[in-house]
Write a protein that holds these residues in place. Structure first.
Motif, mmCIF file in Angstrom:
data_model
loop_
_atom_site.group_PDB
_atom_site.id
_atom_site.type_symbol
_atom_site.label_atom_id
_atom_site.label_comp_id
_atom_site.label_asym_id
_atom_site.label_seq_id
_atom_site.Cartn_x
_atom_site.Cartn_y
_atom_site.Cartn_z
ATOM 1 N N PRO B 121 0.842 -1.209 0.000
ATOM 2 C CA PRO B 121 0.000 0.000 0.000
ATOM 3 C C PRO B 121 0.876 1.258 0.000
ATOM 4 N N THR B 122 0.450 2.261 -0.751
ATOM 5 C CA THR B 122 1.238 3.495 -0.840
ATOM 6 C C THR B 122 1.502 4.086 0.541
ATOM 7 N N GLN B 127 5.321 5.443 4.769
ATOM 8 C CA GLN B 127 5.799 5.386 6.159
ATOM 9 C C GLN B 127 7.181 4.752 6.241
ATOM 10 N N MET B 128 7.392 3.681 5.460
ATOM 11 C CA MET B 128 8.716 3.044 5.453
ATOM 12 C C MET B 128 9.794 4.054 5.078
ATOM 13 N N TRP B 129 9.539 4.812 4.023
ATOM 14 C CA TRP B 129 10.530 5.793 3.551
ATOM 15 C C TRP B 129 10.649 6.965 4.506
ATOM 16 N N ARG B 130 9.540 7.336 5.133
ATOM 17 C CA ARG B 130 9.594 8.450 6.067
ATOM 18 C C ARG B 130 10.554 8.109 7.213
ATOM 19 N N TRP B 131 10.483 6.851 7.636
ATOM 20 C CA TRP B 131 11.395 6.399 8.688
ATOM 21 C C TRP B 131 12.839 6.342 8.155
ATOM 22 N N ILE B 167 10.129 13.023 -1.946
ATOM 23 C CA ILE B 167 8.856 12.332 -2.158
ATOM 24 C C ILE B 167 8.823 11.692 -3.540
ATOM 25 N N ILE B 168 9.368 12.409 -4.522
ATOM 26 C CA ILE B 168 9.418 11.844 -5.878
ATOM 27 C C ILE B 168 10.222 10.543 -5.872
ATOM 28 N N ALA B 169 11.317 10.518 -5.100
ATOM 29 C CA ALA B 169 12.136 9.302 -5.031
ATOM 30 C C ALA B 169 11.309 8.114 -4.538
ATOM 31 N N VAL B 170 10.397 8.359 -3.600
ATOM 32 C CA VAL B 170 9.545 7.281 -3.095
ATOM 33 C C VAL B 170 8.607 6.797 -4.188
ATOM 34 N N ASP B 171 8.008 7.739 -4.912
ATOM 35 C CA ASP B 171 7.101 7.370 -5.991
ATOM 36 C C ASP B 171 7.844 6.594 -7.079
ATOM 37 N N VAL B 172 9.061 7.038 -7.376
ATOM 38 C CA VAL B 172 9.865 6.353 -8.391
ATOM 39 C C VAL B 172 10.152 4.924 -7.942
#
Lengths: 279, 296
Positions: B121-122, B127-131, B167-172
């Protein structure tokens, strides 16, 4: 046949390894963090494997957070959405995949364009609908709105499946005097089983992962689903997020999805590309 | 009427009966809410009072929208997010698809690994990346400092210059593998004979890519590109989870929801929604026209 030299083979596998690590690392990191104690979690420099792995966080997710309830809500909402989409969508797909009639193209385009709707563009109206039906903050406040994206997608995938099934069996059944509904139920549905699994799986994942409607149409844990819960997890203080618990919850919801993907990967890919590549 | 004519009329009627349940559901959950949103955009109305007490304001909401600096900021953020993420996802996705398209042992494992970011799930991946982005305890700062790319920890999500790119890196990360899978399906439909013939004729791998792969991949590439664009334009989850309604990263959808729910401005928020709808409708129409999706 050109044989690759040892060095280029090694470079190739190195490239594969880099891609693989890039794809998997965030998930690995969630697992590592979920196994750490609070002390270890907030330790610098960071440890790449916990010194004392422990399951406490996985227990805490269920005892300190209402995560069990969230999982139940998600399962029921995604399950019902999928079930309804398949039931309603399969007859529509039969009509679109097999029958010729005036207005068919218009209908197909209309369904297709609903699939492209940005959810935000109906949020205000959907809120009013949910309130007027008296289902705000219940499972139905999510099941009904989710049909806006699962139903068109289901119709789309099933239509492309039906068109690949040979017509002879149905025609034989028609000659024997079966009604169209009987033909669909007795002859086509068994043949459509792989299509139903693919479409159902995609609908389930979409509904399971949805966030915007779930965030807006629920206010407490009576209907709150997993994504909203994970986004809103709060700790003892406002400034201290329970990261280990968030990561444990993240792992818990991701594992079943990975298992589904492992089992059905071929079907998922063919379903996704049936929609996208063939058009 | 001939027998055949009667039969096809009956079949047409059956088809409509079969379509009816879906059409009713879509009328209820798509057409009606869209119509209501459009209607509400001409009123001033609070979300907090139910039943609603709307008062007609005509085009005022739309006039305010055009003069609203936050609308334009969110539009700019969304455009930046869309352009950069779609370009990166296409280029990287094509690269990964080309690599995975060659034969090697462990290909099945690789394909599964490619589906993992897509299936998560997005909200969870955000959350994973935020951490991972955490300024003090985050693994990204640790890794980058170990290889001496940065001298001191960065506050990725709290620095305005870095927030949206982060944030773009997470979407990528989440979407590139999916893009690669779509393109992989396109690549696998290109017959091997073409490459064999080209190799016999002495064409280099580079020439083969430009002369065979790319032209034949164009339809798949175009579909993937448009799908991603439509998706990126409505981005909500990843931005909302990572930086909330902070104006430096706020997308159009985040802004619309802030107006509708946080500020309770059902009328003005609906006008923002219709603005987004209009922008995306233009892209969607371009898609339908350019592909002329055929069903028969």
């Amino acid at each position: 046949m050109r044989s690759r030299s040892l060095i280029s083979t090694l470079l190739f596998y190195l490239l594969l390894l880099i891609i693989f690590v890039y794809l998997i690392f965030p998930f690995y990191w969630a697992i590592v963090s979920s196994l750490k104690s609070p002390n270890e979690l907030f330790e610098t420099p960071v440890r790449y494997w916990p010194a004392h792995p422990r399951w406490r966080n996985y227990v805490d997710v269920f005892t300190q957070q209402p995560f069990g309830r969230n999982l139940l809500n998600s399962t029921i909402v995604a399950g019902m959405t999928t079930f309804l989409s398949l039931v309603v969508g399969s007859t529509a797909a039969y009509a679109l995949g097999r029958f010729r009639f005036a207005g068919k193209h218009t209908i197909f385009y209309a369904v297709l364009s609903v699939a492209m709707f940005p959810q935000i563009s109906v949020l205000g109206g959907m809120f009013v609908l949910v309130r007027s039906l008296g289902v705000y903050n219940t499972w139905w406040a999510l099941i009904l709105p989710y049909m806006i994206f699962t139903l068109p997608f289901t119709i789309w995938v099933l239509t492309s499946f039906i068109r690949e099934i040979p017509r002879e069996l149905e025609e034989a059944a028609f000659v024997d005097g079966a009604s169209p509904l009987q033909v669909l139920r007795i002859v086509l549905l068994p043949l459509m089983a792989p299509g139903l699994v693919t479409a159902g799986l995609l609908a389930f994942i979409q509904a399971w992962n949805e966030f915007l409607f779930a965030l807006t149409f629920t206010v407490d844990n009576s209907a709150r689903t997993v994504p909203v819960a994970i986004a809103l997890f709060s700790g003892a203080s406002q400034y201290e997020l329970p990261w280990a618990q968030i990561m444990a919850a993240s792992v818990i919801v991701t594992v079943p999805l990975i298992v589904l993907v492992l089992i059905f990967q071929q079907r998922l890919v063919s379903g996704l590309t049936a929609g996208a590549v063939k058009g | 009427m001939t027998k055949k004519g009667r039969l096809s009329a009956r079949r047409a009627r059956t088809a409509w009966v079969f379509l009816l349940p879906s059409l009713l559901v879509l009328l209820l959950v798509a057409a009606y809410p869209l119509w209501r949103t459009l209607q509400l955009s001409f009123f001033q109305v609070s979300i907090l009072q139910f039943p609603l007490k709307p008062s007609w304001v005509g085009l005022d909401n739309y006039k305010s929208l055009l003069a609203d600096p936050y609308w334009w900021i969110s539009l700019k953020n969304t455009a930046f997010f869309t352009i950069i993420s779609v370009i990166l996802e296409t280029v990287l996705g094509l690269g990964i698809a080309l690599v995975v398209n060659t034969r090697f042992s462990g290909r099945g494992l690789m394909r599964t690994a490619m589906l993992v970011p897509w299936a998560i799930p997005t909200v969870v991946s955000a959350q994973m990346w935020r951490w991972m982005y955490n300024d003090v305890y985050g693994v990204i700062n640790d890794l980058l400092m170990r290889v001496h790319l940065i001298a001191h920890p960065l506050a990725w999500l709290a620095t305005s210059r870095l927030a949206l790119p982060s944030i773009i890196a997470v979407d990528v990360w989440k979407t590139t593998p999916f893009m690669a899978l779509l393109l992989l399906a396109g690549l696998q439909s290109i017959p091997d004979e073409l490459y064999e013939a080209a190799t016999v004729d002495g064409a280099s791998a580079w020439q083969q890519f430009w002369r065979i792969t790319l032209p034949l991949l164009k339809p798949a590439l175009l579909v993937a590109l448009i799908f991603r664009t439509l998706d990126a334009l409505r981005v909500f989850d990843v931005i909302y989870v990572m930086t909330g309604t902070n104006p430096t990263t706020m997308s159009m959808s985040v802004y619309a929801r802030q107006q509708l729910v946080d500020f309770g401005a059902l009328g003005y928020g609906s006008a923002v929604s219709m603005g987004i709808f209009l922008i995306i409708a233009i892209f969607a129409a371009a898609y339908l026209v350019s592909l002329r999706v055929e069903i028969d």
